[in-house]
Scaffold this motif. Structure first.
Motif, mmCIF file in Angstrom:
data_model
loop_
_atom_site.group_PDB
_atom_site.id
_atom_site.type_symbol
_atom_site.label_atom_id
_atom_site.label_comp_id
_atom_site.label_asym_id
_atom_site.label_seq_id
_atom_site.Cartn_x
_atom_site.Cartn_y
_atom_site.Cartn_z
ATOM 1 N N ILE B 289 0.868 -1.168 0.000
ATOM 2 C CA ILE B 289 0.000 0.000 0.000
ATOM 3 C C ILE B 289 0.907 1.220 0.000
ATOM 4 C CG2 ILE B 289 -1.703 1.263 1.350
ATOM 5 C CD1 ILE B 289 -2.792 -1.427 2.332
ATOM 6 N N TYR B 290 0.894 1.970 -1.105
ATOM 7 C CA TYR B 290 1.812 3.117 -1.192
ATOM 8 C C TYR B 290 1.080 4.442 -1.138
ATOM 9 C CZ TYR B 290 0.670 4.057 -6.108
ATOM 10 O OH TYR B 290 0.024 4.388 -7.267
ATOM 11 N N MET B 310 1.232 -7.920 3.354
ATOM 12 C CA MET B 310 0.676 -6.623 3.025
ATOM 13 C C MET B 310 1.588 -5.656 3.769
ATOM 14 S SD MET B 310 -3.346 -5.668 3.503
ATOM 15 C CE MET B 310 -4.170 -6.873 2.471
ATOM 16 N N GLY B 311 1.805 -4.489 3.215
ATOM 17 C CA GLY B 311 2.680 -3.584 3.948
ATOM 18 C C GLY B 311 2.750 -2.231 3.299
ATOM 19 N N GLY B 312 3.395 -1.297 3.967
ATOM 20 C CA GLY B 312 3.574 0.032 3.417
ATOM 21 C C GLY B 312 4.757 0.061 2.463
ATOM 22 N N TRP B 313 4.691 0.926 1.482
ATOM 23 C CA TRP B 313 5.812 1.132 0.560
ATOM 24 C C TRP B 313 5.997 2.631 0.399
ATOM 25 C CZ3 TRP B 313 7.494 3.349 -3.943
ATOM 26 C CH2 TRP B 313 8.625 2.800 -4.567
ATOM 27 N N LEU B 314 7.204 3.073 0.654
ATOM 28 C CA LEU B 314 7.475 4.512 0.626
ATOM 29 C C LEU B 314 8.714 4.753 -0.225
ATOM 30 C CD1 LEU B 314 6.614 7.254 1.859
ATOM 31 C CD2 LEU B 314 8.220 6.802 3.720
#
Lengths: 380, 380
Positions: B289-290, B310-314
């Motif tokens: 999830i960006y 599932m995870g954050g992407w920065l």
């Protein structure tokens, strides 16, 4: 003097039919002669873990369970809700054996030295299909138990102990310094507490009832948060700030808990943060969902910045990842501490016929902490 | 002949007060003399990306926006809902500059050769606080644009292009062979399509309206799934089966889409699977999830086995992870293909005063595909 082995064994089977009906029954199977590397184990104890019940019941609604068959060969039927049938597609109309692990006595062995060395010994074994009277499997999948260990004491020598050790190992490998665990008063949770106390690792235990908190405090747990308490989020944030835990293992899966843990981790980290970033702290926060005590949807509010992950964690994948040498080290520790660190407790021992009674299913099917059953396939 | 520089510059500021009020205003700031390694950029174009609007508006409900101040110095106020104030704790009562990136002309430079080399050049820059008339920042954060490139053409030379390239790079590094992208008709999504077409990578585009599907098909997209279509899950599963995509980048964040993607990936993998496992397929399925176009809760039903994440992407974390050398390669590609692969489109160019009109906020604040604004801080 060789032990006498019958020609057939009764095996507990689970079948989900295309019609949407679950059928549990006892299947009579021929016991094959062991190949050179194989042994035959007379299974006398097998835990009924959530992971076993997942295969046993599938997506069936066990409130609809009905008894049938004969006293000798009882049959349980139950209905799988329509909406859940899609997830069952891969197993439809296949009669499936059940039981990840168990323990018993090696009553026959193939010609290889490894197999022969186990003859007459009490062993723990992993390999599936353990809910059977006699199981033929590779000697390599068996672990001889220390002298004086009963099958009941060795029944849970793999899944829970290696899962608990795997959590600690994962923590180290992924660079976290403390752990969070949910459904923490379970057999597995108690093992994890004993490991962390012995190894000097800080552990935040999350439980859902006050009595469970008491169980954990009685065995020395320092950080216990009760998710049913009004101050849960404050308590959890405080425990996370004190321990610095940024990795959680969640047995629940459904509901809001996994997300609450991530949010509390971020809140704890923000206490020490000096500069605002709308992307949150840069510390990676991780929740692994390793069980599904709540099969419902998982829901979370993203208030924990961008450095986070959620994901599945499976013992078998973990063991594959670390390789046989590392896995052997973990197993050696389990064998050495089976009656202490890795001791399990069961509410009740049942035969396969008893396991197929609706009134027993109503108890062990709830998968409640402190209500685990031990199956003894050779009990009359 | 040196370009004349005023002593002060107007800067767009965002302030969330402890009282729960958001205040947007123009702040007059002194322009410092550049240090040896610094340049001063007269900013003429800065995109209003979702990531910028996240900082600009914070958690305020922009439906409550009210205009105040004077025509010269307009002020916008809006209310932050009580429930959202906790997430704003880190920025309360701090007047914050906004704007991740932008482009303009270097009008002054420090004594170092790198800085001097940029004097008079049109550059793109990343470094925050770009919603200002003049920005003093290290020359290293600027990228001189090829001859004949306007500031408007170079305004989005960092965030979207590097994010799109970062997705492809992440796919390669994490061992996936194709990609899924949501909100796929965005400027970023169109860039990603052009990259994937050029590089021979299969891309599954997920959009929310038929018109967006048409936009993508017109630029050559092969796999486009409309999440508003009744057959969405079937279409998506089919596209995933054909492409083998097991990695998705999701700009939406809230709602059910991220989980639907994981479930469709698993369904696609199960088509080729021969043996049932209640732990699902062993192929790792990942959704990053960006973005957060939907700020609501994320919800998923775990029907995709245990091999998932599932995870954050920065972008900033990604660039740090790959290191400056790799990042420089990606930037060089952006510079070379700025007018083709990485071209951006804007609905409208506005001045800072125009950006502070409620009727404009009502448009660009929706962050709808095809309604992106370009801010020109030096436009009267």
């Amino acid at each position: 003097m060789p032990i006498e082995i019958p020609r057939t064994a009764l095996q507990l089977r689970s079948l989900i039919k295309r019609s949407g009906e679950l059928e549990l029954s006892l299947f009579e199977e021929a016991i094959p002669p062991p190949k050179p590397d194989e042994v035959i184990v007379r299974v006398e104890a097998a835990p009924m873990n959530p992971s076993d019940l997942g295969l046993l019941f599938g997506a069936a609604d066990m409130k609809t369970a009905k008894a049938g068959g004969t006293p000798e060969r009882p049959v349980i039927t139950a209905t799988v809700p329509d909406a859940a049938m899609k997830a069952m597609a891969g197993r439809l109309d296949q009669s499936m054996p059940v039981g990840n692990e168990g323990a018993g006595v090696v009553v026959a062995a193939g010609a290889s030295p490894t197999a022969q060395a186990q003859l007459g010994k009490t062993v723990a074994a992993i390999g599936g299909a353990m809910y059977t009277q006699y199981r033929c499997l590779p000697a390599a999948q068996c672990m001889p138990l220390p002298e004086g260990t009963t099958p009941a004491e060795g029944a849970s020598a793999f899944v829970n102990p290696l899962t608990a050790l795997g959590m600690v190992e994962t923590m180290k490998r992924e660079g976290h310094k403390a752990l969070v665990h949910t459904a923490a008063a379970s057999n597995l949770g108690q093992m994890l507490n004993r490991i962390c106390l012995a190894d000097g690792i800080e552990l935040v235990n999350i439980v859902r009832r006050k009595e469970q908190a008491d169980i954990l405090r009685a065995i020395g747990a320092k950080h216990v948060c009760d998710a049913s308490a009004p101050a849960f989020m404050e308590d959890l944030t405080e425990a996370l700030a004190v321990t610095g835990a940024t990795l959680a293992f969640d047995a629940i899966g459904g509901g809001k808990l996994a997300g609450q843990i991530l949010n509390a981790m971020e809140a704890a980290l923000l206490r020490k943060s000096t500069e605002y970033s709308r992307y949150g702290t840069t510390t990676h926060k991780q929740v692994y969902i390793y069980g599904g005590l709540d099969r419902g949807p998982t829901e979370f509010t993203r208030g924990f910045g961008m450095s986070w992950g959620m994901g599945g964690w499976l013992l078998f994948s973990f063991l594959q990842k670390i390789g046989p040498e590392q896995a052997a080290k973990l197993k050696a520790r389990v064998a050495a501490e089976l009656k202490t660190t890795f001791a399990s407790h069961y509410t009740r021992e049942v035969s396969m016929r008893e396991a197929l009674k609706p009134e027993e299913i109503a108890v062990y099917g709830r998968q409640a902490t402190g209500e685990k059953y031990l199956l003894n396939p050779n009990r009359a």
